[in-house]
Design an enzyme around this catalytic site. Sequence first.
Site, short mmCIF file in Angstrom:
data_model
loop_
_atom_site.label_atom_id
_atom_site.label_comp_id
_atom_site.label_asym_id
_atom_site.label_seq_id
_atom_site.Cartn_x
_atom_site.Cartn_y
_atom_site.Cartn_z
N ARG A 95 -12.92 5.84 -1.41
CA ARG A 95 -12.05 4.96 -0.62
C ARG A 95 -12.29 3.52 -1.06
NH1 ARG A 95 -8.34 4.87 2.94
NH2 ARG A 95 -8.21 7.12 2.72
N CYS A 110 0.79 -1.23 0.00
CA CYS A 110 0.00 0.00 0.00
C CYS A 110 0.84 1.29 0.00
CB CYS A 110 -0.99 -0.05 1.16
SG CYS A 110 -2.42 0.99 0.87
N HIS A 125 -3.28 -5.83 2.54
CA HIS A 125 -2.91 -5.96 3.95
C HIS A 125 -3.46 -7.31 4.41
CE1 HIS A 125 -1.95 -1.67 4.36
NE2 HIS A 125 -3.06 -1.40 3.70
N1 GLN Z 1 -2.58 6.82 2.20
C1 GLN Z 1 -2.66 5.93 1.15
C2 GLN Z 1 -4.02 5.79 0.49
O1 GLN Z 1 -5.07 5.92 1.14
C3 GLN Z 1 -2.14 4.59 1.64
C4 GLN Z 1 -3.06 3.88 2.55
C5 GLN Z 1 -2.47 2.60 3.08
O2 GLN Z 1 -1.27 2.46 3.15
N2 GLN Z 1 -3.34 1.69 3.50
O3 GLN Z 1 -4.06 5.59 -0.68
#
Ligand code: GLN
Length: 241
Positions: free
Chosen positions: A129, A95, A191
């Site tokens: 998101r 990520c 993740h």
């Molecule tokens: N901040 C980044 C996004 O939202 C990475 C998020 C994350 O590492 N889970 O794209």
Amino acid sequence: MKKSPLKILYLYPDEMNFYGDYGNVLALVRRLEWRGLEANVLYHKIGDSLPKNVDIIVGGGGQDTGQLTIHADLLRIGGGLHQLADNNVPMLMVCGLYQLFGKRFVTADNQELAGIGIFDAETIGIGKRMIGNIITETEFGELIGFENHSGKTVLEPSQTPFGKVKLGYGNDPSGHNEGAVTKNIYGTYLHGALLPKNPVLADALISHALINRGEDSEKLAPLDDSLAQKVHIDARKRKQA
Ligand code: GLN
């Protein structure tokens, strides 16, 4: 002759450790130990010099603020990381660090961060998101995980994706490609922690590392992964969110 411990380097443990991404290091360490191999875990923190000899590098996710904090330091060590990449050192970037291993990341509030360009990709923060369970089909079979990002990653035509999404979003809302792979470097939105749930990928990283050391990776003894297999079966029954 006793073999020297494998060196596993974790990048930015204070800022880049989202959803227990550090569990990826623990999975590598345990799987080495279960096979009678020793591991030495090193941490790269802001201002540290990058060790020249490491066997596996792992990096995790983080908030945009974490990415802003580590960004200048990552650019500082970018040349060293490229050198290690050229030497086929296996790396797993999840990520936030996957995004910064691309060429550019523009946050949702329009701050532009240059990446180190190991992947031919760029990421733009969008209003949506992308969150939920994710399943992706890769060269290692189906991998399961959980994603949460608003960054949309676009791969250049030259960049090979890591996998094809079967459930979830992956690189962008269209839900086609997931992650990126270049040499032995895997970038992904999964993740989980990823490696305890997907031991096949942990063993691939270990195998790459042993090959680089000239040690016989064919001797990677099979382990009892029945628990991970059960988790996998359960994950396949789940919906995206
Ligand atoms: N901040 C980044 C996004 O939202 C990475 C998020 C994350 O590492 N889970 O794209």
